[in-house]
Design a protein around this motif. Structure first.
Motif, PDB file in Angstrom:
ATOM      1  N   MET A 272     -55.510 -72.706  14.415  1.00  0.00           N
ATOM      2  CA  MET A 272     -54.409 -72.661  15.383  1.00  0.00           C
ATOM      3  C   MET A 272     -54.433 -73.936  16.222  1.00  0.00           C
ATOM      4  N   ALA A 274     -51.617 -75.620  17.064  1.00  0.00           N
ATOM      5  CA  ALA A 274     -50.345 -75.834  17.770  1.00  0.00           C
ATOM      6  C   ALA A 274     -50.537 -75.777  19.278  1.00  0.00           C
ATOM      7  N   ASP A 278     -47.077 -72.203  27.295  1.00  0.00           N
ATOM      8  CA  ASP A 278     -47.653 -71.074  28.051  1.00  0.00           C
ATOM      9  C   ASP A 278     -46.582 -70.355  28.861  1.00  0.00           C
ATOM     10  N   LYS A 302     -46.780 -64.769  25.494  1.00  0.00           N
ATOM     11  CA  LYS A 302     -47.915 -64.023  24.936  1.00  0.00           C
ATOM     12  C   LYS A 302     -48.889 -65.039  24.345  1.00  0.00           C
ATOM     13  N   ILE A 304     -50.723 -66.079  21.366  1.00  0.00           N
ATOM     14  CA  ILE A 304     -50.567 -65.710  19.947  1.00  0.00           C
ATOM     15  C   ILE A 304     -51.920 -65.386  19.313  1.00  0.00           C
ATOM     16  N   LEU A 305     -52.923 -66.233  19.604  1.00  0.00           N
ATOM     17  CA  LEU A 305     -54.247 -65.999  19.002  1.00  0.00           C
ATOM     18  C   LEU A 305     -54.759 -64.608  19.339  1.00  0.00           C
ATOM     19  N   PHE A 320     -58.117 -74.228  19.283  1.00  0.00           N
ATOM     20  CA  PHE A 320     -58.304 -75.506  19.963  1.00  0.00           C
ATOM     21  C   PHE A 320     -58.280 -75.262  21.467  1.00  0.00           C
ATOM     22  N   LYS A 334     -62.871 -70.041  25.989  1.00  0.00           N
ATOM     23  CA  LYS A 334     -61.701 -69.706  25.147  1.00  0.00           C
ATOM     24  C   LYS A 334     -62.158 -69.096  23.827  1.00  0.00           C
ATOM     25  N   LYS A 338     -60.840 -65.356  23.088  1.00  0.00           N
ATOM     26  CA  LYS A 338     -59.864 -65.193  21.998  1.00  0.00           C
ATOM     27  C   LYS A 338     -60.546 -64.764  20.705  1.00  0.00           C
TER      28      LYS A 338
HETATM   29  N1  CTP Z   1     -52.537 -70.507  22.072  1.00  0.00           N
HETATM   30  C1  CTP Z   1     -51.897 -69.390  21.567  1.00  0.00           C
HETATM   31  N2  CTP Z   1     -50.841 -68.857  22.237  1.00  0.00           N
HETATM   32  C2  CTP Z   1     -50.427 -69.379  23.418  1.00  0.00           C
HETATM   33  C3  CTP Z   1     -51.097 -70.509  23.954  1.00  0.00           C
HETATM   34  C4  CTP Z   1     -52.152 -71.061  23.230  1.00  0.00           C
HETATM   35  O1  CTP Z   1     -52.284 -68.899  20.513  1.00  0.00           O
HETATM   36  N3  CTP Z   1     -49.394 -68.842  24.038  1.00  0.00           N
HETATM   37  C5  CTP Z   1     -53.680 -71.065  21.305  1.00  0.00           C
HETATM   38  C6  CTP Z   1     -53.583 -72.551  21.010  1.00  0.00           C
HETATM   39  O2  CTP Z   1     -52.946 -72.789  19.764  1.00  0.00           O
HETATM   40  C7  CTP Z   1     -55.038 -72.975  20.975  1.00  0.00           C
HETATM   41  C8  CTP Z   1     -55.708 -72.046  21.962  1.00  0.00           C
HETATM   42  O3  CTP Z   1     -54.820 -70.925  22.111  1.00  0.00           O
HETATM   43  O4  CTP Z   1     -55.644 -72.772  19.705  1.00  0.00           O
HETATM   44  C9  CTP Z   1     -55.961 -72.651  23.329  1.00  0.00           C
HETATM   45  O5  CTP Z   1     -54.781 -73.268  23.812  1.00  0.00           O
HETATM   46  P1  CTP Z   1     -54.780 -74.090  25.192  1.00  0.00           P
HETATM   47  O6  CTP Z   1     -53.400 -74.588  25.449  1.00  0.00           O
HETATM   48  O7  CTP Z   1     -55.911 -75.080  25.203  1.00  0.00           O
HETATM   49  O8  CTP Z   1     -55.196 -73.024  26.258  1.00  0.00           O
HETATM   50  P2  CTP Z   1     -54.494 -71.742  26.818  1.00  0.00           P
HETATM   51  O9  CTP Z   1     -55.116 -70.566  26.161  1.00  0.00           O
HETATM   52  O10 CTP Z   1     -53.015 -71.874  26.748  1.00  0.00           O
HETATM   53  O11 CTP Z   1     -55.005 -71.751  28.326  1.00  0.00           O
HETATM   54  P3  CTP Z   1     -54.769 -72.881  29.497  1.00  0.00           P
HETATM   55  O12 CTP Z   1     -53.420 -73.488  29.219  1.00  0.00           O
HETATM   56  O13 CTP Z   1     -54.826 -72.102  30.732  1.00  0.00           O
HETATM   57  O14 CTP Z   1     -55.903 -73.857  29.367  1.00  0.00           O
END
Ligand code: CTP
Length: 393
Positions: A272, A274, A278, A302, A304-305, A320, A334, A338
């Motif tokens: 994942m 992408a 947020d 939401k 997604i992971l 990531f 994370k 997750k």
């Molecule tokens: N991700 C996801 N769904 C979201 C946001 C992020 O599945 N709505 C996944 C990303 O693809 C990545 C991981 O979660 O593999 C972490 O994404 P990141 O943007 O670093 O962190 P967030 O979980 O969004 O938290 P924050 O922005 O508070 O650091």
């Protein structure tokens, strides 16, 4: 990742109209650092000039079996190469090799080679579909040769159908993949997400992010070269799509989640990469007019992971983490939150860049740091971590 540099690649050209495209493929392979050689059948000479091939390869264009007294030319040529590319491969040459006929230099070289041989068939659609040709292709595959199916489209004879030689980029990518030293992802199905998602503010404006999709593309290409089937689900990207993957375009985070829920079921590994938004704005109908001050409302999306957690059983999930401080700590957080098997922590300088700085952490505590590293090398290390973890579970 470039597996062509320093390797010896023999282009074996047979007498089909698509032969005129092969000098372009030779040129691209040379640009990637490959050492090339050309050999042709007598009828190929009608479609491509030996002088062009000699100028490009800086070598003789090989055609005759008997030009050097006392030398077994076909054995020398078969011995002195890392791979043989038969392109275009005609009905006739496919039939000869499948039947064990070696009556010219090209077929004699192939019959005495023990290196990978890639066939790129190209012919009229009815010749391609001819039952004898289809039987011959099956024989070639059964005997360990790789046959890349021709593409569909307009053919030189004016008919439409399957029979076209793939574009140069596809040919070079298949050669590169064939030269990859590891095939440890063979039989695996990998889903990779890439780029930024796009959310709409009104009917005119969008909100996205600076993710280019480069890291995901490099991972897709490395894992494909190592033998996997790849589904590449991408949003807003600014790099070319990976060759040989099933590419699926999405726009919003919601679209990405929908496609993922379908694709994940048959996958072994999810990567994942992408940059999913947020927040999603409350979309305004029409066009927001310019005013002194405008307050927009955003709602959290939401994760997604986390949503995909229920499909995880027996699969490897790689996530990531993009962080501006406490990289390792936040990445581990994370990974736990997750339920990931591997997390790739990146600094913000990695975004939209050719290189990356960060750390790969696996759930069994393995850590691999990288600094200003080229993304294809990071991609290779991510693949190594997946394989190591796969062996241990
Ligand atoms: N991700 C996801 N769904 C979201 C946001 C992020 O599945 N709505 C996944 C990303 O693809 C990545 C991981 O979660 O593999 C972490 O994404 P990141 O943007 O670093 O962190 P967030 O979980 O969004 O938290 P924050 O922005 O508070 O650091």
């Amino acid at each position: 990742m470039n597996f062509i540099t320093g390797r010896h690649i023999t282009f074996a050209i047979t007498g089909g109209i698509a032969a005129y495209k092969i000098p372009y493929a030779i040129r691209d392979v040379i640009k990637m650092g490959g050492q090339t050689r050309a050999l042709i059948t007598p009828s190929a000479e009608k479609f491509v000039s030996p002088l062009v091939l000699e100028t490009l390869t800086n070598d003789r264009c090989y055609k005759d079996m008997f030009f050097e007294n006392g030398r077994t030319v076909h054995i020398d040529l078969a011995r002195d190469t890392d791979i043989i590319i038969i392109a275009p491969a005609t009905f006739n040459t496919i039939g000869k090799i499948a039947s064990g006929i070696a009556d010219n230099l090209l077929t004699a070289v192939v019959s005495s080679a023990d290196v990978p041989v890639l066939f790129f068939p190209s012919m009229n659609v009815r010749m391609w579909l001819n039952a004898i040709n289809q039987r011959n292709v099956k024989i070639l595959k059964k005997n360990g040769y790789t046959v890349i199916s021709p593409e569909s489209g307009e053919l030189a004879c004016g008919e439409e159908g399957v029979g076209r030689l793939p574009e140069t980029g596809v040919i070079v990518s298949e050669i590169n993949n064939a030269l990859c030293p590891k095939k440890d992802f063979k039989g695996k199905r990998v889903v990779i997400t890439a780029g930024g998602t796009i959310e709409q503010l009104d009917d005119v404006r969008i909100i996205t992010n600076l993710s280019s999709g480069r890291m995901a593309k490099e991972v897709a290409e490395v894992i494909k070269a190592r033998g996997s089937e790849v589904t590449f689900i991408y949003g807003n990207i600014s790099v070319p799509l990976p060759f040989g993957a099933k590419n699926v375009r999405v726009k919003t985070g919601e679209d990405m989640e929908k496609v993922l829920k379908k694709e994940i079921k048959s996958a072994d590994i999810l990567i994942m990469a992408a940059a999913v938004s947020d927040y999603v704005p409350e979309k305004v109908k029409g066009k927001i007019k310019r005013k002194d001050k405008k307050v927009l409302t955003f709602h959290p999306t939401k994760d997604i992971l986390r949503e995909l957690g229920k499909y995880k059983k027996g699969k490897i999930y790689v996530g990531f983490a993009l962080e501006d401080k406490n990289l390792e700590l936040e990445a581990v957080k994370k990974m736990r939150d997750k339920s990931l098997d591997i997390v790739v922590g990146n600094t913000i300088s990695t975004l939209n860049s050719n290189t990356g700085t960060g750390i790969i952490i696996t759930k069994d505590g393995e850590k691999h740091k990288f600094k200003h590293q080229k993304k294809d090398i990071i991609a290779w290390e991510i693949a190594e971590s997946i394989i190591a973890l796969h062996k241990s579970i």
